[in-house]
Design a protein around this motif. Structure first.
Motif, mmCIF file in Angstrom:
data_model
loop_
_atom_site.group_PDB
_atom_site.id
_atom_site.type_symbol
_atom_site.label_atom_id
_atom_site.label_comp_id
_atom_site.label_asym_id
_atom_site.label_seq_id
_atom_site.Cartn_x
_atom_site.Cartn_y
_atom_site.Cartn_z
ATOM 1 N N MET A 1 0.838 -1.187 0.000
ATOM 2 C CA MET A 1 0.000 0.000 0.000
ATOM 3 C C MET A 1 0.879 1.247 0.000
ATOM 4 N N GLU A 2 0.578 2.161 -0.873
ATOM 5 C CA GLU A 2 1.349 3.392 -0.996
ATOM 6 C C GLU A 2 1.012 4.337 0.144
ATOM 7 N N LYS A 3 2.045 4.915 0.733
ATOM 8 C CA LYS A 3 1.849 5.873 1.822
ATOM 9 C C LYS A 3 1.633 7.269 1.261
ATOM 10 N N HIS A 4 0.880 8.063 1.988
ATOM 11 C CA HIS A 4 0.715 9.476 1.660
ATOM 12 C C HIS A 4 1.484 10.268 2.716
ATOM 13 N N ILE A 5 2.556 10.918 2.279
ATOM 14 C CA ILE A 5 3.419 11.679 3.176
ATOM 15 C C ILE A 5 3.145 13.160 2.994
ATOM 16 N N LEU A 6 2.892 13.839 4.107
ATOM 17 C CA LEU A 6 2.672 15.280 4.107
ATOM 18 C C LEU A 6 3.955 15.958 4.571
ATOM 19 N N VAL A 7 4.436 16.913 3.759
ATOM 20 C CA VAL A 7 5.670 17.627 4.095
ATOM 21 C C VAL A 7 5.359 19.124 4.156
ATOM 22 N N PRO A 8 5.113 19.655 5.365
ATOM 23 C CA PRO A 8 4.932 21.098 5.510
ATOM 24 C C PRO A 8 6.286 21.793 5.335
ATOM 25 N N MET A 9 6.329 22.842 4.513
ATOM 26 C CA MET A 9 7.607 23.503 4.242
ATOM 27 C C MET A 9 7.545 24.997 4.504
ATOM 28 N N THR A 10 8.707 25.505 4.910
ATOM 29 C CA THR A 10 8.940 26.936 5.026
ATOM 30 C C THR A 10 10.167 27.238 4.181
ATOM 31 N N HIS A 11 10.681 28.443 4.304
ATOM 32 C CA HIS A 11 11.874 28.810 3.538
ATOM 33 C C HIS A 11 13.160 28.421 4.262
ATOM 34 N N ALA A 12 13.049 27.734 5.367
ATOM 35 C CA ALA A 12 14.229 27.312 6.130
ATOM 36 C C ALA A 12 14.884 26.102 5.475
ATOM 37 N N GLU A 13 16.175 26.018 5.616
ATOM 38 C CA GLU A 13 16.958 24.905 5.076
ATOM 39 C C GLU A 13 16.457 23.558 5.598
ATOM 40 N N GLU A 14 15.987 23.542 6.827
ATOM 41 C CA GLU A 14 15.510 22.306 7.430
ATOM 42 C C GLU A 14 14.312 21.727 6.670
ATOM 43 N N SER A 15 13.518 22.579 6.049
ATOM 44 C CA SER A 15 12.388 22.100 5.251
ATOM 45 C C SER A 15 12.870 21.342 4.018
ATOM 46 N N ASP A 16 13.917 21.862 3.384
ATOM 47 C CA ASP A 16 14.501 21.157 2.236
ATOM 48 C C ASP A 16 15.005 19.787 2.671
ATOM 49 N N LYS A 17 15.647 19.754 3.831
ATOM 50 C CA LYS A 17 16.159 18.484 4.362
ATOM 51 C C LYS A 17 15.013 17.518 4.652
ATOM 52 N N ALA A 18 13.900 18.033 5.152
ATOM 53 C CA ALA A 18 12.743 17.185 5.451
ATOM 54 C C ALA A 18 12.193 16.564 4.171
ATOM 55 N N LEU A 19 12.099 17.350 3.100
ATOM 56 C CA LEU A 19 11.606 16.814 1.838
ATOM 57 C C LEU A 19 12.572 15.764 1.290
ATOM 58 N N GLU A 20 13.854 16.055 1.338
ATOM 59 C CA GLU A 20 14.869 15.081 0.897
ATOM 60 C C GLU A 20 14.744 13.782 1.706
ATOM 61 N N TYR A 21 14.590 13.915 3.004
ATOM 62 C CA TYR A 21 14.442 12.748 3.877
ATOM 63 C C TYR A 21 13.217 11.926 3.483
ATOM 64 N N ALA A 22 12.099 12.604 3.314
ATOM 65 C CA ALA A 22 10.860 11.904 2.982
ATOM 66 C C ALA A 22 10.988 11.141 1.667
ATOM 67 N N ILE A 23 11.535 11.797 0.660
ATOM 68 C CA ILE A 23 11.674 11.167 -0.654
ATOM 69 C C ILE A 23 12.645 9.994 -0.596
ATOM 70 N N THR A 24 13.728 10.170 0.114
ATOM 71 C CA THR A 24 14.749 9.127 0.209
ATOM 72 C C THR A 24 14.249 7.906 0.988
ATOM 73 N N ASN A 25 13.518 8.154 2.069
ATOM 74 C CA ASN A 25 13.085 7.054 2.932
ATOM 75 C C ASN A 25 11.745 6.426 2.549
ATOM 76 N N PHE A 26 10.968 7.112 1.744
ATOM 77 C CA PHE A 26 9.671 6.596 1.304
ATOM 78 C C PHE A 26 9.523 6.794 -0.201
ATOM 79 N N PRO A 27 10.416 6.198 -0.994
ATOM 80 C CA PRO A 27 10.457 6.487 -2.434
ATOM 81 C C PRO A 27 9.181 6.140 -3.200
ATOM 82 N N ASP A 28 8.364 5.250 -2.676
ATOM 83 C CA ASP A 28 7.150 4.846 -3.380
ATOM 84 C C ASP A 28 5.898 5.575 -2.884
ATOM 85 N N ALA A 29 6.086 6.535 -2.007
ATOM 86 C CA ALA A 29 4.946 7.236 -1.417
ATOM 87 C C ALA A 29 4.407 8.322 -2.344
#
Length: 139
Positions: A1-29
């Motif tokens: 079953m495909e996961k639905h991952i929500l990534v709230p973002m701001t202009h902070a560098e940490e948001s970019d890291k969060a998106l990278e993390y999500a994509i890397t760790n849940f590539p099929d989501a």
């Protein structure tokens, strides 16, 4: 079953890291990137001063943010959905996650501590404390 991952973002560098993390760790989501505009930050003694101009500027900034998020996702061969929302940031994130039946929230945090966190609050902390789904905080 495909996961639905929500990534709230701001202009902070940490948001970019969060998106990278999500994509890397849940590539099929399925990924939804949101940005919450909180008009309460613009409120002053006289009420909203130049509210429409401020909101238009915030919308433009959000679109720039979504462009960057789309580039990050594309570099991993992933597509994302983006959504611009308005409201109190933690509450809006949690309501959206519930409405969209997200399976997990991945968000960045600057890692403020002590008096700074007490005075400014922490979106990541508020979301984590009140979420009914798993939350991953990326620093």
């Amino acid at each position: 079953m495909e996961k639905h991952i929500l990534v709230p973002m701001t202009h902070a560098e940490e948001s970019d890291k969060a998106l990278e993390y999500a994509i890397t760790n849940f590539p099929d989501a399925e990924f939804t990137v949101i940005h919450v505009i909180n008009p309460g930050y613009q409120y002053g003694v006289e009420g909203y001063v130049g509210y429409e101009q401020i909101m238009e500027q915030e919308r433009r900034k959000a679109n720039e943010l979504f462009g960057k998020a789309t580039e990050i996702a594309a570099s991993h061969g992933v597509t994302i959905t983006t959504e611009q929302l308005t409201g109190h940031t933690p509450t809006t994130i949690l309501q959206y996650a519930d409405e969209q039946q997200a399976d997990q929230i991945v968000l960045g945090s600057r890692g403020r501590g002590g008096i700074s966190r007490l005075l400014l609050g922490s979106v990541a902390e508020a979301v984590t404390r009140r979420s009914s789904i798993p939350v991953t905080i990326v620093r």
